[in-house]
Motif scaffolding. Structure first.
Motif, PDB file in Angstrom:
ATOM      1  N   PRO A  65       0.729  -1.507  -0.070  1.00 56.08           N
ATOM      2  CA  PRO A  65       0.054   0.101  -0.112  1.00 56.08           C
ATOM      3  C   PRO A  65       0.885   1.263   0.019  1.00 56.08           C
ATOM      4  N   TYR A  66       2.004   1.033   0.516  1.00 57.93           N
ATOM      5  CA  TYR A  66       2.927   2.483   0.520  1.00 57.93           C
ATOM      6  C   TYR A  66       2.904   3.177  -0.591  1.00 57.93           C
ATOM      7  N   LYS A  67       3.123   2.459  -2.034  1.00 53.31           N
ATOM      8  CA  LYS A  67       3.306   3.351  -3.072  1.00 53.31           C
ATOM      9  C   LYS A  67       1.987   4.041  -3.753  1.00 53.31           C
ATOM     10  N   GLU A  68       0.823   3.480  -3.105  1.00 54.76           N
ATOM     11  CA  GLU A  68      -0.480   4.023  -3.375  1.00 54.76           C
ATOM     12  C   GLU A  68      -0.804   5.676  -2.663  1.00 54.76           C
ATOM     13  N   ARG A  69       0.145   5.723  -1.459  1.00 51.74           N
ATOM     14  CA  ARG A  69      -0.084   6.913  -0.892  1.00 51.74           C
ATOM     15  C   ARG A  69       0.637   7.927  -1.809  1.00 51.74           C
ATOM     16  N   TYR A  70       1.465   7.667  -2.364  1.00 50.91           N
ATOM     17  CA  TYR A  70       2.185   8.576  -3.342  1.00 50.91           C
ATOM     18  C   TYR A  70       1.989   8.691  -4.769  1.00 50.91           C
ATOM     19  N   ARG A  71       0.878   7.488  -5.081  1.00 57.01           N
ATOM     20  CA  ARG A  71       0.771   7.460  -6.690  1.00 57.01           C
ATOM     21  C   ARG A  71       0.305   8.870  -7.306  1.00 57.01           C
ATOM     22  N   ALA A  72      -0.671   9.446  -6.742  1.00 61.41           N
ATOM     23  CA  ALA A  72      -1.389  10.544  -7.533  1.00 61.41           C
ATOM     24  C   ALA A  72      -0.289  11.687  -7.538  1.00 61.41           C
ATOM     25  N   ASP A  73       0.613  11.945  -6.634  1.00 64.10           N
ATOM     26  CA  ASP A  73       1.524  13.089  -6.588  1.00 64.10           C
ATOM     27  C   ASP A  73       2.717  12.504  -7.752  1.00 64.10           C
ATOM     28  N   MET A  74       2.951  11.145  -7.443  1.00 65.64           N
ATOM     29  CA  MET A  74       4.234  10.570  -8.542  1.00 65.64           C
ATOM     30  C   MET A  74       3.734  10.837  -9.953  1.00 65.64           C
ATOM     31  N   ILE A  75       2.427  10.568 -10.248  1.00 67.90           N
ATOM     32  CA  ILE A  75       1.753  10.633 -11.597  1.00 67.90           C
ATOM     33  C   ILE A  75       2.049  12.262 -12.094  1.00 67.90           C
ATOM     34  N   ARG A  76       1.766  13.068 -11.148  1.00 68.54           N
ATOM     35  CA  ARG A  76       1.829  14.579 -11.517  1.00 68.54           C
ATOM     36  C   ARG A  76       3.190  14.886 -11.896  1.00 68.54           C
ATOM     37  N   GLY A 146      -8.376  10.786  -9.669  1.00 66.12           N
ATOM     38  CA  GLY A 146      -6.933  11.386 -10.213  1.00 66.12           C
ATOM     39  C   GLY A 146      -5.962  10.524 -10.440  1.00 66.12           C
ATOM     40  N   VAL A 147      -6.241   9.077 -10.217  1.00 61.91           N
ATOM     41  CA  VAL A 147      -5.383   7.979 -10.863  1.00 61.91           C
ATOM     42  C   VAL A 147      -5.993   6.900 -11.700  1.00 61.91           C
ATOM     43  N   ASP A 148      -7.239   6.547 -11.416  1.00 56.44           N
ATOM     44  CA  ASP A 148      -8.287   5.527 -12.362  1.00 56.44           C
ATOM     45  C   ASP A 148      -8.539   6.082 -13.561  1.00 56.44           C
ATOM     46  N   ASP A 149      -8.652   7.407 -13.275  1.00 59.08           N
ATOM     47  CA  ASP A 149      -9.307   8.230 -14.479  1.00 59.08           C
ATOM     48  C   ASP A 149      -8.369   9.010 -15.070  1.00 59.08           C
ATOM     49  N   ALA A 150      -7.051   8.689 -15.024  1.00 55.80           N
ATOM     50  CA  ALA A 150      -6.073   9.814 -15.491  1.00 55.80           C
ATOM     51  C   ALA A 150      -5.377   9.186 -16.622  1.00 55.80           C
ATOM     52  N   GLU A 151      -4.478   9.589 -17.522  1.00 60.48           N
ATOM     53  CA  GLU A 151      -3.795   9.197 -18.581  1.00 60.48           C
ATOM     54  C   GLU A 151      -3.008   7.998 -18.248  1.00 60.48           C
ATOM     55  N   SER A 152      -2.421   8.064 -16.899  1.00 55.17           N
ATOM     56  CA  SER A 152      -1.365   7.024 -16.366  1.00 55.17           C
ATOM     57  C   SER A 152      -2.122   5.563 -16.403  1.00 55.17           C
ATOM     58  N   GLU A 153      -3.403   5.664 -16.222  1.00 52.55           N
ATOM     59  CA  GLU A 153      -4.294   4.300 -16.237  1.00 52.55           C
ATOM     60  C   GLU A 153      -5.131   4.063 -17.493  1.00 52.55           C
ATOM     61  N   CYS A 154      -5.417   5.125 -18.328  1.00 50.39           N
ATOM     62  CA  CYS A 154      -6.296   5.051 -19.292  1.00 50.39           C
ATOM     63  C   CYS A 154      -5.765   5.275 -20.529  1.00 50.39           C
ATOM     64  N   GLY A 155      -4.422   5.675 -20.600  1.00 48.90           N
ATOM     65  CA  GLY A 155      -3.751   6.073 -21.900  1.00 48.90           C
ATOM     66  C   GLY A 155      -3.495   5.099 -22.906  1.00 48.90           C
ATOM     67  N   LEU A 156      -3.957   3.902 -22.544  1.00 44.86           N
ATOM     68  CA  LEU A 156      -3.785   2.899 -23.785  1.00 44.86           C
ATOM     69  C   LEU A 156      -5.122   1.954 -23.732  1.00 44.86           C
ATOM     70  N   ASP A 157      -6.173   2.676 -23.107  1.00 45.73           N
ATOM     71  CA  ASP A 157      -7.437   1.816 -23.004  1.00 45.73           C
ATOM     72  C   ASP A 157      -8.094   1.629 -24.662  1.00 45.73           C
TER      73      ASP A 157
END
Ligand SMILES: Nc1ncnc2c1ncn2[C@@H]1O[C@H](COP(=O)(O)OP(=O)(O)O)[C@@H](O)[C@H]1O
Ligand SMILES: C[C@@](O)(CCOP(=O)(O)OP(=O)(O)O)CC(=O)O
Length: 193
Positions: A65-76, A146-157
């Motif tokens: 779970p650690y990485k999930e705390r920072y994911r949105a900010d890492m994406i940005r 901010g994560v699952d609806d962002a390009e990071s997750e959807c860019g190759l949908d």
């Protein structure tokens, strides 16, 4: 120094908790470290991000779970880097790889695929890992705005014609079976050196 070119580049993508790390680790195990390396575009990203923010890199790299705390900010953070140079993390992640088979575990954007297709047009094959939302939920996923609806997750949908699609589900054919043609291709590529 002779620059060595890969014989095969398998570029994986899939939603988080679809099993990209699990599947690419399995391929690595089967082919062995002489033949195959797993390259994570998020590797150099997390390394740099951890350094700048004084975080625990091992935990950021792990599945917990650690990485999930920072994911949105890492994406940005990563997106601002990619705006300056879309191939920035692709280039860093592949630097120094010497094995004949490269397994890239985490393409997320069409710019990632474009980079590999333009650098290694003959070698690149794309692989999509699919899992249902239920299965991903059982593995710890929950929808995060901010994560699952962002390009990071959807860019190759959509709009990508994947060379291979793997279904990583309990009721699908075993991964062993689904991976067979891909492993065969990899062994061939490595043998033809
Ligand atoms: N086929 C599988 N069998 C057992 N566990 C799996 C399988 N696929 C994924 N997992 C587990 O589910 C979690 C999420 O998988 P992971 O590979 O980290 O997904 P991703 O890299 O796509 O986010 C991990 O704990 C992983 O071990
Ligand atoms: C900031 C990220 O690089 C974080 C990636 O972390 P992981 O590659 O560990 O993610 P999953 O395997 O999907 O759980 C995403 C990005 O947009 O670059």
């Amino acid at each position: 120094v002779a620059t060595s070119q890969p014989r095969l580049v398998l570029v994986f993508s899939g939603k988080r908790k679809s099993g990209k790390d699990y599947v690419t680790d399995l391929i690595h195990e089967r082919l062995g470290p002489e033949v195959c390396c797993v390259l994570r575009l998020s590797g150099p990203l997390k390394q740099q991000y951890a350094q700048e923010h004084a975080l625990d890199l091992d935990q950021l790299l792990g599945p917990g779970p650690y990485k999930e705390r920072y994911r949105a900010d890492m994406i940005r953070w990563g997106e601002s880097r990619r705006r300056q140079d879309p191939g920035f993390f692709c280039c860093l992640a592949t630097r120094g790889a010497r094995q004949p088979v490269w397994v890239v575990s985490d393409a997320r954007r069409s710019s990632d695929l474009q980079w590999f297709r333009s650098e290694f047009p003959r070698q690149t094959q794309t692989v999509r890992v699919r899992s249902s939302e239920n299965t991903r939920r059982q593995r710890g996923w929950s929808f995060t705005a901010g994560v699952d609806d962002a390009e990071s997750e959807c860019g190759l949908d959509s709009g990508v014609d994947f060379d291979w699609i793997l279904t990583n589900e309990a009721d699908a054919p075993s991964l062993e079976e689904q991976l067979r043609p891909i492993l065969r291709l990899a062994v061939q590529a490595a043998d033809n050196q």
